[in-house]
Design an enzyme around this catalytic site. Structure first.
Site, short mmCIF file in Angstrom:
data_model
loop_
_atom_site.label_atom_id
_atom_site.label_comp_id
_atom_site.label_asym_id
_atom_site.label_seq_id
_atom_site.Cartn_x
_atom_site.Cartn_y
_atom_site.Cartn_z
N GLY B 147 0.78 -1.22 0.01
CA GLY B 147 0.03 0.00 0.08
C GLY B 147 0.86 1.13 -0.13
O GLY B 147 2.17 1.25 0.29
N CYS B 148 0.22 2.37 -0.29
CA CYS B 148 0.95 3.56 -0.60
C CYS B 148 1.44 4.08 0.91
O CYS B 148 2.67 4.28 1.17
CB CYS B 148 0.27 4.64 -1.35
N TYR B 149 0.67 4.19 1.81
CA TYR B 149 0.94 4.62 3.24
C TYR B 149 2.24 3.64 3.67
O TYR B 149 3.11 4.04 4.38
CB TYR B 149 -0.25 4.81 4.19
N THR B 151 4.26 1.80 2.34
CA THR B 151 5.59 1.95 1.61
C THR B 151 6.29 3.17 2.30
O THR B 151 7.39 2.96 2.82
CB THR B 151 5.41 2.18 -0.01
#
Lengths: 339, 339, 339, 339
Positions: B147-149, B151
């Protein structure tokens, strides 16, 4: 009531002029601008085109002669000198710089890394947060208007610390501010193409407002509070949102009860959901929401203000209203903009 | 190499199409869009006008017949079904949803509040963060792209936890994301006039990415990590900045040494100052800066990525490069935009 | 004075509620919202948290029973029906839709491509632009509040056409509007990530406001005016700037003299330089500047308003003030925001 | 091929550095910055952190010694001197200032209100718009890269004037540009809080680009063209949209046929709908759409470019590609960002 504004063309000063222009009880006698003396306010902020003022150079005698209240919106450090001269007159002074927010000159000097120019006034000045010091404000001769970040943090945390509901260590204040907070200064990092579509943290572990927040929260808690405060720059004009973390085993009911101190406050709303910047932008309100994380025994509080209003010019006017016996909300009871 | 993209018209899918279009080693065989099958990519994203694709309806047999790599960009929950069918073919699958990021289906089901549709694949799938699992990725048949957060948070914290330099409790991840992170969904809170000049927190104490961050950091620390994660919505399109707090008595040298694990990483930069979103927007880079607060025995780490690239499509391509034996940076080595 | 607002939760309706909330002469009896009846205004716009209203379903009898003035903020087409029922009561009606701006139903029907539902009222209704029709407004039973783009264009051009100073053909109105002008509608092109950092034209040669501008300018010129009108969408919330081109051989003095009709207007300022959107945002002002291009015998006029205020809710309140004999500026004399 | 960039740290220079960094045929030998010599590119633009350059002071001899192509990104006026010295060497020069865009020094001197410092080179220099002067560019020793606004206007109008389809008088170019167009200059009007949520026109009837547009369109039309050009400042970083008005009785088919000159152009797309800035931002494309208004015998053309790419650095690289015999699209064929 005759009032004057020294430093009328910075962002906070201009916002103060805007609010005072529709305040029913006051007459602006002098609008002082070092850089733009002789020009019209509408030359500098064209939004004043329908309600204009002529900017004057600083003449303290002239100001003292006919002003009941003087607002000083000067950079910290330079404010102390002007204020100490005004203090000798009959005028009461509301200072928007950091210079009169501290009880202890040493604390100021440590965090601001400069000598304080009017230490003798620190014990006269009142920290101008009406929710904490309303009675002292009414009789004050000199007010140090709270900083923008501190306003958002202190209003959120003081009741919980006063009630002993959160741990005094481990508090973290992660704040995000609109760019007006940096003032009208022609610096490269404040250019549109540098700020737009960007976001950044600054002043990690060293920002001066840390000391102001700690000072007031230590009083509220009646014990020394130290905390992490991290400011960030948002690509918007106005508003501060502080996300605050504190360790607690308190219940929802206890927290809710502690916040009842704000029940009669005209400008603090404790809301059920989470406040957003647009809920308060354009108003003098501070909106506070929170969530208790039972899994981690932690409370997360979100606190929002308009940095130029409750965080500066509006809170200054609220102080004036109290000092002069006006309705506390006069000039400040407009609904926020949302759009 | 023949590749296909399922879900090519969401924001992550479109970004993946953009990156793949200039990737020298691949040929896009199928670009699948349920909503826009039969239309051209440039009808949906006009930026593709000079390099267009025809969107197709989902036909898994057709995809399997001629694809070496399939990217799936579907909402969590729906991804599992498609992936389990693809898994039976010769194609290797890179899934951008949350469905294959977990080792334990129960953890997924608790935080996502839904049944997992392909539990049997969880032990086959590799968590697609090259900095942690490069060797496993090379041989993987199925990747769950982080996921973005997570990472931004995991890259910042894993080395310090692995080195035992920060306390395992008391970690706080305060993250701020651009609005592309919410996807191309016609919901009222995502309208321009609602997001612009606003800022808000959401998902306090309950956001699903909490569990993903905790999973990976627990592995790094070799002990159970729980933490506070608070996402916020920035009025910008791209980028995540996470401000991370952890208790530590480690020295500057110790921290710096722990981050040396990234010395040879092509897409992680540990910088001297503080990274900002515009330093990484448009690139596959993760930039990490930090400050140790000796006064409070705390470290504050700032970690920035482009949520659509290192936080989604770019990391997916980085995985593909490793799986296929391409240069790991192929298609990803452009400098960020800054402007 | 008792007033009601039908359609209180669209962007124009919410702005009207905001302005009326601090208007000293009125009492809001009914705030009507079809979608949100039963909820509080602050559930929909949290900025109302300190000054709230309960939203009601539409009950025309109840409204007529106790309202002196009714504002209708409904989509064009649907407004005619409600207004014709209100018209039978004692209430005077201020309609913010396009339905009562036209003298000729055929013109409306051609450009709006729909039947007019209350043609019989068109000759009763007054075009609510105080600068042109102040006396008629005072006695009106029904007002059609001008459109946002037309307000910016008509105020700029009417005096010059009335004075015969510009050619009647060859006029071009190139207008740019903030996104609130598109309303609170969950459409893909209005998402933040679609509007932000973008700019576009729309409705070329066919936008409905063309006909409204032509109608009023033909009256001002006393001859038929046709012109090009091109609207554009700005990635900002509020404000319209229209850049207007007309052929002329008039002198600076002649143009200046023609604009003297605005000398006593409280809400129109003809300025020396060029107005910008931020000069008027948050105010009811229209600021007009111009430059004569002697090389080309052309005048270029720049006209700015806040589309939600002078272009909608503010102008509606200005009409009410005139109809009710209040000070024309009551509730509207705040200085713009600038910041 | 060895290239050098003089003026590498302005916005156009930095964008040129970004594009050249991923250009396969070139090697950057010298990156010159007067203000930041000795520093790293990543000190000034942190996006270069993964691909850095050391900035040097200007040493023309050193540059001439090992550069085949020199890009000069200097302010107009100062460029002429540097270019005339470079011109004596073997290097070929691509100048991004206005100094070498004119055939007639008097025209330049009139509109730029300054003496031209290298008049003798004007007849050597080629106006670097490949769509008009591809063959001349290939052999040129000196290129004057077109201005940003002129690129958007000339590409839209030249084919129609060349085909005699629009009237030569009455043309109006109403252009709107992102703020990078104003350069990285610390001026008050470029501060974030001044530009954000604002929009303004500037340079009415006097902007220098008027003369550049008129020069090239007069050539295209083979008759003298004069026109109104009005630039505006958009609160976005990148992109220009020009809305262009011209009188015509031509048919859709005639216009469409005239634009067929772009059929084989790699970077001009004539589209069916209306282009928007986000369709081209991040790319070297110019997208053109139009609508014929039969009612008024007028055509309205919308033309969009990225001002930093097709309007500056990208077009400069396109020129280099032609001059050096590279693929014309090398380094420039990335799809725009959209997001």
């Amino acid at each position: 009531m005759n009032i004057s504004v020294i430093g009328a063309t910075g962002y906070a000063g201009a916002e103060l002029m805007r609010i005072l222009s529709s305040h029913k009880e006051v007459d602006i006698k002098h609008a002082i601008s070092k850089s733009f003396a002789g020009q019209k306010m509408s030359d500098i902020y064209e939004s004043f085109l329908a309600c204009d003022y002529t900017l004057e150079a600083l003449d303290i005698d002239a100001i003292c002669a006919d002003s009941d209240i003087v607002f000083t919106c000067l950079p910290h450090g330079t404010s102390a000198d002007v204020v100490s001269r005004l203090y000798e007159s009959k005028a009461r002074v509301i200072d928007l710089s950091a210079d009169f927010r501290y009880y202890d000159a040493a604390l100021y000097e440590k965090w601001y890394n400069t000598k304080h120019g009017a230490k003798h006034l620190l014990e006269q000045s009142v920290y101008g947060m009406p929710e904490l010091y309303r009675e002292q404000i009414k009789g004050a001769k000199l007010i140090g208007v709270p900083g923008c970040y501190p306003t958002s943090a202190i209003l959120a945390l003081a009741p919980l610390l006063a009630a002993g509901l959160i741990e005094s260590s481990g508090i973290i204040v992660d704040s995000k501010s609109g760019t007006t907070g940096a003032g009208r200064s022609t610096k490269l990092p404040l250019l549109f193409c540098e700020v737009d579509e960007n976001f950044k943290a600054y002043g990690l572990a060293t920002h001066r407002h840390t000391s102001e927040i700690e000072q007031e929260l230590s009083i509220a808690a009646d014990s020394e509070i130290t905390l992490s405060f991290t400011p960030h720059l948002l690509p918007i004009k106005r508003g501060i949102l502080s996300t605050i973390y504190a360790n607690t085993t308190a219940s929802e009911e206890q927290i809710s009860k502690a916040y009842e101190v704000y029940n009669d406050e005209p400008f603090v709303q404790v809301v059920d959901g989470l406040p957003e910047i647009k809920h308060v932008a354009g108003s003098n309100n501070c909106a506070i929401g929170y969530k208790i994380d039972k899994r981690l025994n932690r409370i997360i509080i979100v606190s929002c203000i308009d940095n130029l209003i409750k965080g500066a010019a509006g809170q200054a006017v609220q102080n004036m209203n109290l000092m002069c016996g006006f309705d506390e909300t006069e000039g400040l009871n407009q609904i926020g903009w949302y759009l």
